[in-house]
Design a protein around this motif. Sequence first.
Motif, short mmCIF file in Angstrom:
data_model
loop_
_atom_site.label_atom_id
_atom_site.label_comp_id
_atom_site.label_asym_id
_atom_site.label_seq_id
_atom_site.Cartn_x
_atom_site.Cartn_y
_atom_site.Cartn_z
N TYR A 187 89.18 -14.97 -6.22
CA TYR A 187 89.01 -16.04 -5.56
C TYR A 187 89.42 -15.38 -4.14
N ALA A 188 90.39 -14.58 -3.86
CA ALA A 188 90.15 -14.54 -1.83
C ALA A 188 88.76 -14.32 -1.61
N ALA A 189 89.04 -12.53 -2.49
CA ALA A 189 88.29 -11.68 -1.90
C ALA A 189 86.76 -12.46 -1.67
N LEU A 190 86.30 -13.03 -2.22
CA LEU A 190 85.55 -13.58 -2.19
C LEU A 190 85.44 -14.80 -0.98
N GLU A 191 86.47 -15.44 -1.04
CA GLU A 191 86.53 -16.60 0.13
C GLU A 191 86.15 -15.93 1.63
N ASP A 192 86.76 -14.64 1.27
CA ASP A 192 87.33 -13.60 3.03
C ASP A 192 85.45 -13.50 3.55
N GLN A 193 84.49 -13.59 1.98
CA GLN A 193 82.86 -13.34 2.34
C GLN A 193 81.92 -15.06 2.36
N ARG A 194 82.97 -16.13 2.85
CA ARG A 194 81.81 -17.54 2.65
C ARG A 194 81.42 -17.39 3.87
N SER A 195 79.94 -18.08 3.34
CA SER A 195 79.03 -18.48 4.09
C SER A 195 78.90 -20.03 3.99
N ALA A 196 78.87 -20.64 5.22
CA ALA A 196 78.43 -22.41 5.04
C ALA A 196 76.82 -22.79 4.23
N ALA A 197 75.89 -21.46 5.33
CA ALA A 197 74.43 -21.29 4.70
C ALA A 197 74.51 -20.64 3.62
N GLU A 198 74.59 -20.31 2.88
CA GLU A 198 75.13 -18.91 1.23
C GLU A 198 75.19 -20.78 0.11
N GLN A 199 76.59 -20.91 1.11
CA GLN A 199 77.06 -22.20 0.31
C GLN A 199 76.26 -23.32 -0.06
N ASP A 200 75.44 -23.65 0.99
CA ASP A 200 74.21 -24.76 0.41
C ASP A 200 73.15 -23.89 0.32
N LYS A 201 73.14 -22.50 0.50
CA LYS A 201 71.70 -22.47 -0.51
C LYS A 201 71.88 -22.47 -2.22
N ILE A 202 73.27 -22.08 -2.70
CA ILE A 202 73.56 -22.25 -4.03
C ILE A 202 73.59 -23.05 -4.55
N SER A 203 74.57 -23.97 -3.66
CA SER A 203 74.38 -25.65 -4.36
C SER A 203 73.38 -25.76 -4.46
N ARG A 204 72.35 -25.53 -3.69
CA ARG A 204 70.79 -26.35 -4.06
C ARG A 204 70.04 -26.22 -4.90
N ARG A 205 70.17 -24.53 -5.69
CA ARG A 205 69.30 -23.90 -6.90
C ARG A 205 70.67 -24.50 -7.91
N LEU A 206 71.27 -24.90 -7.72
CA LEU A 206 72.22 -24.93 -9.16
C LEU A 206 72.05 -26.32 -10.14
N PRO A 207 72.16 -25.68 -11.25
CA PRO A 207 72.30 -27.27 -11.94
C PRO A 207 72.72 -28.36 -11.42
N SER A 208 72.44 -29.76 -11.27
CA SER A 208 73.47 -31.23 -10.99
C SER A 208 74.38 -31.25 -12.11
N ASP A 209 74.36 -30.41 -12.96
CA ASP A 209 75.16 -31.22 -13.62
C ASP A 209 75.96 -29.73 -14.35
#
Length: 228
Positions: free
Chosen positions: A13-35
């Motif tokens: 998790y820490a390794a991934l957290e260091d590479q996080r991007s707000a734009a990518e978070q929004d992009k992935i969140s929009r394509r994941l199923p709501s459930d």
Amino acid sequence: MTGPHAQVHAQVYAALEDQRSAAEQDKISRRLPSDSGLDVIGVRMKQVFDTAKDWTSMDLAQAPELLSSSWYEVRMVGVSVLDFKARRRGLSDDDRRRLYETYLDNHELINLWDFVDRAAPRVVGWYLLDKSRRPLFDLARSDKAIERRTAITASFWLIRQGDLDDPLKLAELLLDDPSELVTRPVGTALREVGKLDQERLRDFLAAHRGRMSRPTVRLATSLLPDAV
């Protein structure tokens, strides 16, 4: 989580957290199923896969901790570790069996199409290459669409090795499945069959085209010279 397995989860998790991007978070969140029930860190897939490569030598017993994560990218790392382990040269049949069993024993956590597509061909299909294919047909008859997707997606590895008989039987079984999660990879499997044997694909289409949705037909025939 407690113990050494939890420490692995925290480090990934820490390794991934260091590479996080707000734009990518929004992009992935929009394509994941709501459930999906998963949270999103916001990391590009290349970086997720690179992180998984760094953890390919981890003890396989630790993989379920990653697969059970509430974070989408951590779970993808877990699935990718299974795939990268399956690619290693010199694996024994017992090594492959353990990967295969880890996948199936945790299938309720491998619950999105991209998790299945990441690992099913090499982890499931490769193990069954020289064995009975009954497990694939059992999965194909599951009441869960994601398990039916595993059945047909695992067959991609069989096709790649020139084994077309069971993949075509699986495709026939799943041809008019009610879920697009299943019919899309059925179309992909048929397209891949056609790369190796156009005549068998044409014979299959002649016999079953009436059962196929238009998107499945388009995928299946996309590489035929006279596709319509």
